[in-house]
Design a protein around this motif. Structure first.
Motif, PDB file in Angstrom:
ATOM      1  N   PRO A 230       0.822  -1.222   0.000  1.00 34.42           N
ATOM      2  CA  PRO A 230       0.000   0.000   0.000  1.00 34.42           C
ATOM      3  C   PRO A 230       0.851   1.265   0.000  1.00 34.42           C
ATOM      4  CG  PRO A 230       0.121  -0.885   2.208  1.00 34.42           C
ATOM      5  CD  PRO A 230       0.849  -1.860   1.330  1.00 34.42           C
ATOM      6  N   ILE A 302     -10.325  -5.462  -4.566  1.00 36.58           N
ATOM      7  CA  ILE A 302     -10.213  -4.358  -3.614  1.00 36.58           C
ATOM      8  C   ILE A 302     -10.190  -4.898  -2.190  1.00 36.58           C
ATOM      9  CG2 ILE A 302     -11.213  -2.170  -2.881  1.00 36.58           C
ATOM     10  CD1 ILE A 302     -10.152  -2.206  -5.747  1.00 36.58           C
ATOM     11  N   GLN A 303     -10.947  -5.965  -1.923  1.00 37.91           N
ATOM     12  CA  GLN A 303     -10.895  -6.572  -0.597  1.00 37.91           C
ATOM     13  C   GLN A 303      -9.475  -6.999  -0.237  1.00 37.91           C
ATOM     14  OE1 GLN A 303     -13.781  -9.667   0.161  1.00 37.91           O
ATOM     15  NE2 GLN A 303     -15.303  -8.700  -1.160  1.00 37.91           N
ATOM     16  N   LEU A 306      -7.236  -4.079   0.454  1.00 41.48           N
ATOM     17  CA  LEU A 306      -7.520  -3.425   1.724  1.00 41.48           C
ATOM     18  C   LEU A 306      -6.904  -4.146   2.923  1.00 41.48           C
ATOM     19  CD1 LEU A 306     -11.265  -2.417   1.222  1.00 41.48           C
ATOM     20  CD2 LEU A 306      -9.381  -0.854   1.672  1.00 41.48           C
ATOM     21  N   LEU A 309      -3.972  -2.330   4.633  1.00 44.82           N
ATOM     22  CA  LEU A 309      -4.457  -1.100   5.256  1.00 44.82           C
ATOM     23  C   LEU A 309      -5.296  -1.403   6.492  1.00 44.82           C
ATOM     24  CD1 LEU A 309      -5.471   0.931   2.069  1.00 44.82           C
ATOM     25  CD2 LEU A 309      -3.436   1.231   3.490  1.00 44.82           C
ATOM     26  N   SER A 310      -6.082  -2.457   6.417  1.00 47.33           N
ATOM     27  CA  SER A 310      -6.887  -2.837   7.574  1.00 47.33           C
ATOM     28  C   SER A 310      -6.002  -3.268   8.738  1.00 47.33           C
ATOM     29  CB  SER A 310      -7.840  -3.974   7.182  1.00 47.33           C
ATOM     30  OG  SER A 310      -8.565  -4.431   8.289  1.00 47.33           O
ATOM     31  N   TRP A 339      -4.826   8.110   3.358  1.00 48.49           N
ATOM     32  CA  TRP A 339      -4.711   6.896   2.549  1.00 48.49           C
ATOM     33  C   TRP A 339      -5.535   7.009   1.272  1.00 48.49           C
ATOM     34  CZ3 TRP A 339      -5.446   2.930   7.116  1.00 48.49           C
ATOM     35  CH2 TRP A 339      -4.247   2.833   7.828  1.00 48.49           C
ATOM     36  N   LEU A 368     -12.430   1.464  -2.956  1.00 50.78           N
ATOM     37  CA  LEU A 368     -11.417   1.624  -1.910  1.00 50.78           C
ATOM     38  C   LEU A 368     -11.978   2.484  -0.773  1.00 50.78           C
ATOM     39  CD1 LEU A 368      -8.447   1.136  -1.031  1.00 50.78           C
ATOM     40  CD2 LEU A 368      -7.911   3.334  -2.088  1.00 50.78           C
ATOM     41  N   GLY A 371     -14.371   0.494   1.331  1.00 51.01           N
ATOM     42  CA  GLY A 371     -13.688  -0.434   2.228  1.00 51.01           C
ATOM     43  C   GLY A 371     -13.068   0.263   3.431  1.00 51.01           C
ATOM     44  N   LEU A 372     -12.406   1.397   3.182  1.00 49.47           N
ATOM     45  CA  LEU A 372     -11.813   2.131   4.298  1.00 49.47           C
ATOM     46  C   LEU A 372     -12.897   2.700   5.218  1.00 49.47           C
ATOM     47  CD1 LEU A 372      -8.939   4.010   2.437  1.00 49.47           C
ATOM     48  CD2 LEU A 372      -8.723   2.090   4.017  1.00 49.47           C
TER      49      LEU A 372
END
Length: 797
Positions: A230, A302-303, A306, A309-310, A339, A368, A371-372
C-alpha cells in the motif's frame, strides 16, 4: 210551467233505466256502480241536473241524450270484446310453454339422478385400482427423487474432482468456472428441502473457493508488493517499476480479472458467513441509523488490497497503542483521508483500466473508499458508545465526524448516495445525546455572552459601513451560534433528525428573547440609555435574521418536510389553518417567534418614544404659553427669529434625534423619528395651536418657527419632513390666510353646516375642494372652522 208530455216522460224513463242498468253502464257513470244504491241515486240526480236542469221544456233533448249514451255503450262493448278475444290465446300459449318446460325439467332431473348413481357405482368399483396406482406412483416419485438426489450428489463430486484436477494442472480459469457452476447449483437448490445436500454443497464450495482465493490472493499480494502497495505516504515517483514492468502489469491484469471471475462465488460465501453470525430478530423495525443498503459487496480485488491497510488501521487504532485515544478521533479519521488521497493515483492508473477492460461497472476509487469507510464506521460506532457520558469528548467526536464527512464528499468525490459516517450519529441514543449536549453548551454560551464586559456594544461601532444594524456583540454571537448549529445538522441525511435540531434552535431563540426581556425590564427606568437601545437593536437584529431564514431554501425544505411528516416538535400547537399556510409556503417556521419579537420591539419602541416625548412636552410648555395674540405683524419686524420660548424644545428635539440616530439601527431610527414626529405634531396642534388665539403676527411667527426651525430638524432624515406634521402644517396655512380669503372660507364652511345644501345646483365649490386648493387635506371642515375662530385679525374686531 206546462206539464211534461207523455212522450217526454217515457223517454225520461228510458234514460233513467239506462243509467241504472248495471249491465250497460255509461262512460260517465261507470265508476259509481261499485257503490251502494244510495250513491247511485245521488249520481243519477246529479247527472239529470247537469244534463236536463230545472227547465222541463228541455226534455225534448232526451232523445239525443239517449242516442249518445247508446253510442258510448256500443264503443265500450266493442273494446271489451276485442280485449277478451285477444288475451285468452296469449295466456293459453304461455301456460302451455310453462307446462312443457316443467316436463323437460323433470326429464333432465331424472336423467341426472341415473347418471349420478352410475358414476358413484363406478367410483366405488375403481377405488381399489386408484389406491394401488397411487402407491405405485408414490414409489416411482420417491425413486425419481432419489435418483435426482444421487445425480446431484454425483454432479457435485464431479465438479469437486474437476476443480482438483484443474488446480493440479494450474488451469485456474477452468477451476474458477467449475466453482461458479457450484455456486449456480447452490442457487438452484435454495428452494429445495434437501438441507443436508445444501450443506454438503456449500462446504465443498467454500473449501475449493478458499483454496483458489488463497492462491490468487497470495500471487496478487506479491504483485502489489512489487508495485509498492500500500501507498502510505504521498508518491514521489512514477508508479511504473523500472524492471520487469510489462510482465508485472500483465500479471496484475490477469490476477485482477481472475479475482473478478471469482466474485460470484465469493459473494455467496460471504453472505453465508454473515448470515451465520447475524441473526436479526423478526419484525424488527429499521433504525434511522441504519445506512442505505449497498448495491453490491466490495469488489474482491479491492478486498485483498484493503488487507494491509486494515491491519495497519487495527494495529494503530485498537488496543493499548498511544494512537488509540478517545480524545483524538482526528488521528484515525485524518489517516484514512490521507490513505484515500495517496492511493487515488494508483487506483486510477493501475486498477481502473483493468476493471474497464474486464467490463466491470465498478469505480476502483469508490470501492477503496467504501472499504476504508467500513473500518472507520466500526471505530466511530465503538467510540461514540463509550463517550456518551463525556460531553466534551463527545462533542469533539461529532465535530470531527462532520468535518470528515465534508472532506470525504468534496475532496474524494464520494457520491452522496453512498453511506458515510453521518448515519452513525442518527442512532437514537447518540442523536439524543447530541441534542442534549448542543442545548447545554448553547445555554452556557448564552450565559457567558450576556455577562461579558462588551456584551452590549457593537464590535463594528467604529466602522459605519458595517454597523448599519448596530447589533450588540451578544446578539451577533448568539445568531452566529445558531448558524453554527445549522451548519452542523444541515448535512444529516434524515429530515426528522434535522427538524429536531430546528426545534432546539427555536427553543434557544425563545430563551434568548426571555433573557433580553428580563434585562430590558431592569433598564426600563432609563429608556434613553445605551443598554436599553442596545437591547432594542438586538431584538431587531434577531428578528431580521429569522425573517431572512424563513425565505432560505434549506428552511423552506425543512418546512415542507415538517408538514409531510407531521412533526410534532415543530408543528405542535398549530391549527389546521396554520399548517395549511405552512404547506403552501405562505408562512414560515419562525412566525411564532417573529410575532413575539415584534411585540417586544413594539413595546420597547413605545416606551422609548413615550419617555422622549415626556421630556419634549415639558420643554414645550413655555412655548404653548407664549403671547401669540399680542405679537406685532411681520412687516413691523426687521427680521424673523425663532421664538425664545421654543428654543428649549427645539434643542431637546435636536439632541434626542442625534442621540437616537447614534444608538439605534437604521430601520429602528426610521421608526423612531417618524413616531416622534407624529407625537410631536399632535402635541403642538393640541397644546399650542388649539390652546391659543393668534394675531397676524402670532400666526406668522408660528409658521416661521415650524417651517424654518422644527421641520428642518427632521429634514436631515427625509426630503419632505412637513408631510409628517400634517396638522401643524395645515393649521399654519389656515392661520396665515389673508383676511379676504379667510372670510370667504369661513362663509363657505358655515354654509356647508346648513342642512340640505345642494352644492351641485348652487354652482359653488364644495368645502373639501376649497380646502384642497389651499393645501389642506388632513383637517376636516369643522377643524378648519375652529382654527378660523382662533384668528384675531377679523374686520371690526
Amino acid at each position: 210551467m206546462a206539464a211534461p208530455t207523455a212522450a217526454a216522460e217515457q223517454m225520461m224513463k228510458k234514460v233513467t233505466d239506462n243509467l241504472l242498468d248495471p249491465v250497460n253502464p255509461t262512460s260517465q257513470g261507470s265508476e259509481c256502480f261499485s257503490a251502494d244504491s244510495g250513491t247511485r241515486q245521488d249520481y243519477l240526480v246529479d247527472f239529470l241536473e247537469k244534463e236536463v236542469g230545472s227547465d222541463l221544456k228541455s226534455l225534448t233533448n232526451v232523445g239525443d241524450l239517449l242516442e249518445k249514451l247508446r253510442e258510448e255503450n256500443s264503443v265500450l262493448e266493442e273494446q271489451v270484446l276485442t280485449v277478451s278475444s285477444s288475451v285468452p290465446p296469449k295466456v293459453s300459449a304461455a301456460l302451455s310453454a310453462a307446462e312443457e318446460a316443467a316436463c323437460s325439467l323433470e326429464d333432465l332431473l331424472q336423467r341426472e339422478r341415473l347418471i349420478s348413481n352410475k358414476l358413484h357405482q363406478h367410483l366405488q368399483t375403481a377405488q381399489p385400482w386408484m389406491d394401488n396406482l397411487g402407491q405405485t406412483l408414490n414409489q416411482v416419485d420417491t425413486i425419481e427423487r432419489h435418483v435426482k438426489y444421487l445425480r446431484c450428489l454425483q454432479h457435485i463430486e464431479e465438479l469437486s474432482a474437476a476443480v482438483q484436477q484443474f488446480l493440479m494442472t494450474s488451469s485456474v480459469w477452468e477451476a474458477i468456472r467449475s466453482v461458479d457452476n457450484m455456486a449456480a447449483l447452490d442457487a438452484g437448490l435454495n428452494r429445495s428441502g434437501c438441507c443436508h445436500l445444501q450443506d454438503f454443497l456449500r462446504e465443498t464450495l467454500h473449501f475449493w473457493h478458499k483454496i483458489i482465493k488463497d492462491r490468487l490472493a497470495s500471487d496478487f499480494e506479491k504483485v502489489l508488493t512489487q508495485l509498492h502497495w500500500p501507498i502510505i505516504s504521498p508518491p514521489t515517483q512514477s508508479l511504473t517499476p523500472t524492471a520487469n514492468g510489462q510482465e508485472i502489469n500483465s500479471q496484475l491484469e490477469l490476477l485482477v480479472t481472475q479475482l473478478l471471475a471469482l466474485q460470484t462465488s465469493d459473494d455467496l460465501v460471504s453472505q453465508r458467513a454473515v448470515a451465520s453470525f447475524q441473526v436479526a430478530p423478526p419484525n424488527q423495525a429499521a433504525s434511522p441509523a441504519t445506512p442505505p443498503s449497498q448495491a453490491t459487496p466490495l469488489c474482491l480485488p479491492i478486498q485483498i488490497m484493503l488487507l494491509p491497510l486494515s491491519r495497519r488501521f487495527k494495529y494503530h487504532f485498537y488496543g493499548n497503542r498511544q494512537t488509540n485515544s478517545l480524545s483524538k478521533p482526528e488521528w484515525y479519521l485524518t489517516q484514512v483521508l490521507m490513505w484515500m488521497g495517496n492511493s487515488s493515483t494508483f487506483m486510477e492508473e493501475k486498477i481502473q483500466p483493468i476493471l474497464d477492460r474486464a467490463g466491470a461497472p465498478i469505480s476502483a476509487m469508490v470501492e477503496l473508499c467504501r472499504g476504508l469507510l467500513s473500518l472507520v464506521q466500526e471505530k466511530v460506532a465503538s467510540d461514540a458508545s463509550r463517550l456518551l457520558y463525556d460531553d466534551v469528548l463527545f462533542c469533539h467526536l461529532v465535530e470531527e465526524v462532520l468535518q470528515f464527512e465534508k472532506e470525504l464528499r468534496s475532496n474524494q468525490s464520494y457520491h452522496a448516495a453512498l453511506p458515510g459516517l453521518l448515519h452513525l450519529l442518527l442512532e437514537d441514543t447518540i442523536l439524543q445525546k447530541w441534542l442534549t449536549v448542543e442545548k447545554k453548551m448553547a445555554v452556557e454560551k448564552m450565559d457567558a455572552m450576556l455577562s461579558a464586559e462588551g456584551a452590549w456594544s457593537s464590535q463594528y461601532k467604529d466602522i459605519s459601513d458595517m454597523d448599519e444594524m448596530k447589533a450588540p456583540d451578544c446578539a451577533e454571537t448568539f445568531m452566529t451560534l445558531l448558524q453554527v448549529i445549522t451548519e452542523r445538522y444541515r448535512a444529516l441525511p434524515c429530515p426528522s433528525a434535522q427538524l429536531k435540531f430546528l426545534g432546539l434552535q427555536r427553543e434557544l431563540v425563545d430563551d434568548f428573547r426571555i433573557r433580553l426581556t428580563q434585562v430590558m425590564k431592569e433598564e426600563s427606568r432609563c429608556p434613553l440609555g445605551a443598554r436599553y437601545c442596545a437591547i432594542l437593536n438586538a431584538v431587531n437584529y434577531i428578528s431580521t435574521i429569522l425573517g431572512d431564514w424563513g425565505d432560505n431554501v434549506f428552511f423552506l425544505q425543512l418546512q415542507q418536510a415538517a408538514v409531510s411528516l407531521g412533526e410534532e416538535v415543530v408543528l405542535g400547537g398549530l391549527g389546521v389553518m396554520e399548517v395549511g399556510r405552512l404547506a403552501s409556503l405562505e408562512g414560515s417556521l419562525f412566525e411564532g417567534l417573529l410575532a413575539l419579537l415584534d411585540r417586544l420591539k413594539g413595546d420597547m419602541m413605545g416606551r422609548l418614544l413615550e419617555w422622549t416625548m415626556r421630556e419634549i412636552t415639558e420643554k414645550a410648555k413655555p412655548y404653548g404659553q407664549d403671547r401669540w395674540l399680542s405679537l406685532p405683524p411681520q412687516q413691523d419686524q426687521s427680521t424673523m427669529t425663532l421664538s425664545s420660548s421654543a428654543c428649549p424644545m427645539m434643542l431637546c428635539v435636536r439632541d434626542r434625534l442625534l442621540n437616537l440616530h447614534q444608538v439605534l439601527s437604521l430601520s429602528l431610527f426610521q421608526l423612531a423619528w417618524q413616531g416622534l414626529a407624529e407625537r410631536l405634531d399632535t402635541i403642538l396642534y393640541q397644546d399650542v395651536i388649539l390652546s391659543n388665539h393668534f394675531s397676524e403676527g402670532g400666526a406668522a411667527q408660528l409658521q416661521f418657527d415650524m417651517t424654518r426651525n422644527l421641520f428642518p430638524l427632521f429634514g436631515h432624515y427625509c426630503k419632505r419632513p412637513e408631510n409628517f406634521f400634517k396638522h401643524v402644517k395645515e393649521a399654519c396655512i389656515i392661520l396665515c390666510l389673508n383676511v379676504g380669503s379667510a372670510i370667504l372660507l369661513r362663509n363657505l364652511l358655515k354654509e356647508s353646516e346648513e342642512e340640505g345644501t345642494d352644492w351641485a345646483s348652487a354652482g359653488a365649490p364644495r368645502p373639501e375642494s376649497a380646502l384642497n386648493e389651499l393645501g389642506v387635506y388632513c383637517l376636516a371642515a369643522c377643524d378648519v372652522l375652529i382654527l378660523l375662530n382662533l384668528r384675531a385679525s377679523w374686520p371690526g374686531l
